[in-house]
Design an enzyme around this catalytic site. Structure first.
Site: not given
Ligand code: DGY
Length: 328
Positions: A241, A270, A288
């Site tokens: 993240r 984002e 992402h």
């Molecule tokens: C997640 O599953 O947390 C991913 O970031 C989605 O692609």
């Protein structure tokens, strides 16, 4: 047989997931736009639903939970991360929250390696140069990058994805360090990996790859002082993240050449990159796409849908995150 359940799906997801929902629910409304619903649209569309299949760009806060109403049993997130949902508020209302663990591990680990290789061998920069028409022929000093063999890979967060990334390093002949609150017998036995503290991980690794969940406590865990502990030849990869890294500080250290490179799938705000990030040659940026393989997205959609059908038929959803709301 479809029951009288009303479900909202906030973004179009692969058909097999929708089929699971349609077999169980009378009314499945899918956001018809190829974009997120605005907060106002979300408030309007969740009203009266028994379940919501949401995505990581939906901010599910108290206002959304209130707008959904007391009949709403579950918010099923199409992601393994669920930092977009106010878990405490959902739990307080007895609303179940689920995620999609496991099915995206391989896809995310594969993207991590794609980024690591792209950054170390300057693939994107070299591709841009080639297409520009400026290539005048092979040169012994052109596009020198970093090798992987014999180098040290540092894994921050040795959960499912961090472990999958680490295991793939054996093909490249790398030494592995990891930093996690819990000791990984698997990484130590299979790779001879060493568990180290955060500072040592950043000081000793040639490649650092981040695989921790975003929580209230680890925002900017990778701050400027930690970045400045890295080797000047090191590369940082993030597929977890964005807010884990202080992105403005990362831009500074990359611009100064204080670290060699970075490769990012996720960003602090984002879809906006930090000012200056996209202008740097020594960073590889993708939007992402960690879990974005057809196979994985299909499995994620089915998993999220099955969490919903379980909740609506009185069963415990298999991927319940806030387990305290479940009363046997
Ligand atoms: C997640 O599953 O947390 C991913 O970031 C989605 O692609």
């Amino acid at each position: 047989m479809a029951g009288s359940h009303h479900v909202l799906v906030t973004r179009l997801v692969p058909q097999p997931g929708l089929e699971v929902l349609r077999r169980c629910c009378q009314d499945v409304e899918v956001n018809p736009h190829d974009r997120d619903l605005s907060h106002q649209e979300l408030l309007e569309r969740v009203a009266g639903r028994h379940a919501v299949l949401c995505v990581l760009t939906d901010h599910i806060d108290a206002t959304v939970l209130d707008a959904a109403g007391p009949q709403c049993k579950i918010f099923a997130n199409l992601a393994v991360g669920y930092d977009n949902i106010d878990l405490a508020e959902a739990t307080r209302r007895g609303v179940m929250v689920t995620n999609t663990p496991g099915v995206l591990t391989d896809a995310t680990a594969e993207l991590t390696w794609a980024l690591l290789l792209a950054a170390s061998r300057r693939i994107v920069e070299a591709d841009r140069f080639f297409r520009s028409g400026r290539w005048a022929g092979w040169g012994p000093m052109q596009f020198l990058g970093g090798q992987l063999a014999g180098q040290t890979l540092g894994i921050l967060g040795a959960g499912r994805i961090g472990t999958a990334v680490a295991l793939r390093s054996s093909g490249f002949g790398m030494k592995v360090l990891y930093c996690d609150a819990i000791r990984s017998q698997q990484l130590e036995t299979r790779l001879g990996a060493c568990r180290v503290d955060l500072h040592s991980l950043f000081e000793q690794s040639d490649y650092v790859s981040i695989h921790v969940n975003l929580t209230a406590d680890n925002r900017h865990l990778v701050d400027e002082s930690l970045l400045r502990r890295m080797k000047p030849t090191a590369c940082l990869v993030n597929t977890s993240r964005g807010p884990i890294i202080d992105e403005a500080a990362l831009v500074r250290v990359l611009r100064e050449g204080r670290i060699a490179a970075a490769a990012l799938d996720v960003y602090e705000n984002e879809p906006q990159p930090a000012p200056g990030l996209a202008e740097l040659d020594n960073v590889v940026c993708v939007p992402h796409i960690g879990s974005a393989t057809s196979q994985t997205r299909e499995k994620m959609a089915i998993m999220a849908a099955e969490n919903i059908t379980a909740a609506l038929t009185g069963c415990r959803p298999p991927n319940l995150v806030n387990r305290e709301v479940w009363k046997d």
